[in-house]
Design a protein around this motif. Structure first.
Motif, mmCIF file in Angstrom:
data_model
loop_
_atom_site.group_PDB
_atom_site.id
_atom_site.type_symbol
_atom_site.label_atom_id
_atom_site.label_comp_id
_atom_site.label_asym_id
_atom_site.label_seq_id
_atom_site.Cartn_x
_atom_site.Cartn_y
_atom_site.Cartn_z
ATOM 1 N N ILE A 52 0.837 -1.205 0.000
ATOM 2 C CA ILE A 52 0.000 0.000 0.000
ATOM 3 C C ILE A 52 0.867 1.249 0.000
ATOM 4 N N LYS A 53 1.942 1.249 0.793
ATOM 5 C CA LYS A 53 2.857 2.399 0.799
ATOM 6 C C LYS A 53 3.404 2.659 -0.593
ATOM 7 N N GLN A 54 3.809 1.596 -1.287
ATOM 8 C CA GLN A 54 4.352 1.744 -2.631
ATOM 9 C C GLN A 54 3.296 2.309 -3.588
ATOM 10 N N ALA A 55 2.070 1.819 -3.494
ATOM 11 C CA ALA A 55 0.996 2.328 -4.360
ATOM 12 C C ALA A 55 0.706 3.797 -4.057
ATOM 13 N N ILE A 56 0.774 4.188 -2.786
ATOM 14 C CA ILE A 56 0.567 5.589 -2.402
ATOM 15 C C ILE A 56 1.678 6.461 -2.978
ATOM 16 N N LYS A 57 2.927 6.021 -2.864
ATOM 17 C CA LYS A 57 4.059 6.783 -3.417
ATOM 18 C C LYS A 57 3.890 7.002 -4.917
ATOM 19 N N GLU A 58 3.501 5.933 -5.620
ATOM 20 C CA GLU A 58 3.313 6.038 -7.071
ATOM 21 C C GLU A 58 2.191 7.013 -7.406
ATOM 22 N N ALA A 59 1.099 6.980 -6.638
ATOM 23 C CA ALA A 59 -0.019 7.894 -6.888
ATOM 24 C C ALA A 59 0.387 9.337 -6.610
ATOM 25 N N LEU A 60 1.167 9.565 -5.560
ATOM 26 C CA LEU A 60 1.629 10.924 -5.258
ATOM 27 C C LEU A 60 2.558 11.446 -6.349
ATOM 28 N N LYS A 61 3.446 10.600 -6.849
ATOM 29 C CA LYS A 61 4.339 11.008 -7.941
ATOM 30 C C LYS A 61 3.537 11.345 -9.192
ATOM 31 N N ARG A 62 2.570 10.476 -9.508
ATOM 32 C CA ARG A 62 1.740 10.710 -10.695
ATOM 33 C C ARG A 62 0.936 11.997 -10.548
ATOM 34 N N GLY A 63 0.382 12.227 -9.364
ATOM 35 C CA GLY A 63 -0.370 13.452 -9.113
ATOM 36 C C GLY A 63 0.489 14.694 -9.203
ATOM 37 N N ALA A 64 1.712 14.612 -8.682
ATOM 38 C CA ALA A 64 2.627 15.759 -8.753
ATOM 39 C C ALA A 64 2.972 16.087 -10.205
ATOM 40 N N ARG A 65 3.169 15.047 -11.029
ATOM 41 C CA ARG A 65 3.441 15.283 -12.457
ATOM 42 C C ARG A 65 2.240 15.937 -13.134
ATOM 43 N N GLN A 66 1.026 15.486 -12.772
ATOM 44 C CA GLN A 66 -0.177 15.988 -13.435
ATOM 45 C C GLN A 66 -0.621 17.352 -12.913
ATOM 46 N N TYR A 67 -0.544 17.541 -11.598
ATOM 47 C CA TYR A 67 -1.182 18.707 -10.990
ATOM 48 C C TYR A 67 -0.226 19.697 -10.330
ATOM 49 N N GLY A 68 1.047 19.341 -10.155
ATOM 50 C CA GLY A 68 2.028 20.276 -9.637
ATOM 51 C C GLY A 68 2.320 20.137 -8.142
#
Length: 191
Positions: A52-68
């Protein structure tokens, strides 16, 4: 096959608040019906916690790329909403004692399979209290009023039965104290 960003298959979890057969309106907002389930796991299950931690990290990275970066700051503050502590959220419910849980949601029906990966067709076979694996996707969202990450429900696999949650008992338990005598007893003298 490459694993999708933020996707994880976790288990063995205990399912509760199961709504995989029909959509339910959980938020109270009109038109916000979703399939969902709550997935509980012990606080010492390091494998699930790491997934779950790994999936959260990936989602945060993806969100940062998309939304800043501004999105990332607010989403990071909200990330604890993904994994909840059963002792804190349900202090009077022994089923949640020493457990973590996640809630997963979907607008489309999840696949529901048994341990042989065959579709479960009898809706009574997958219920609150059974155990299994869940396929989830942790993804970023960016609403005008809220920013963060959430858990999407992909599919569920039942691996074993468990005691029903929510006070439901089995028919066998309800009628276990009834003595009907032998089937061959002649009851004609009673009438």
């Amino acid at each position: 096959m490459k694993k999708a960003e933020g996707k994880a298959v976790i288990g063995e979890v205990r399912f509760c608040y199961v709504h995989v057969w029909e959509k339910q309106n959980i938020s109270g907002k009109e038109g916000d019906e979703k399939y969902s389930c709550c997935c509980m796991f012990t606080k010492n299950d390091k494998k699930i916690i790491e997934q779950i931690k790994q999936a959260i990290k990936e989602a945060l990275k993806r969100g940062a790329r998309q939304y800043g970066e501004k999105w990332l700051k607010q989403a990071t503050e909200n990330k604890e909403n993904i994994v909840k502590d059963g002792n804190e959220k349900f202090p009077d419910n022994p089923e949640f004692a020493d457990m973590y849980f996640i809630n997963a949601y979907a607008k489309t029906a999840p696949g529901v399979v048994d341990r042989k990966r065959q579709p479960i067709l009898d809706k009574d076979e997958f219920y609150s209290g059974c155990y299994g694996y869940v396929s989830i996707t942790v993804y970023p969202f960016n609403n005008p009023t809220n920013k963060g990450i959430s858990v999407g429900l992909n599919h569920v696999m039942k691996t074993k039965d468990g005691e029903f949650l929510g006070g439901r008992s089995s028919a066998e338990d309800d009628f276990s104290d009834i003595d009907l005598g032998d089937e061959d007893d002649d009851l004609s003298d009673l009438f």
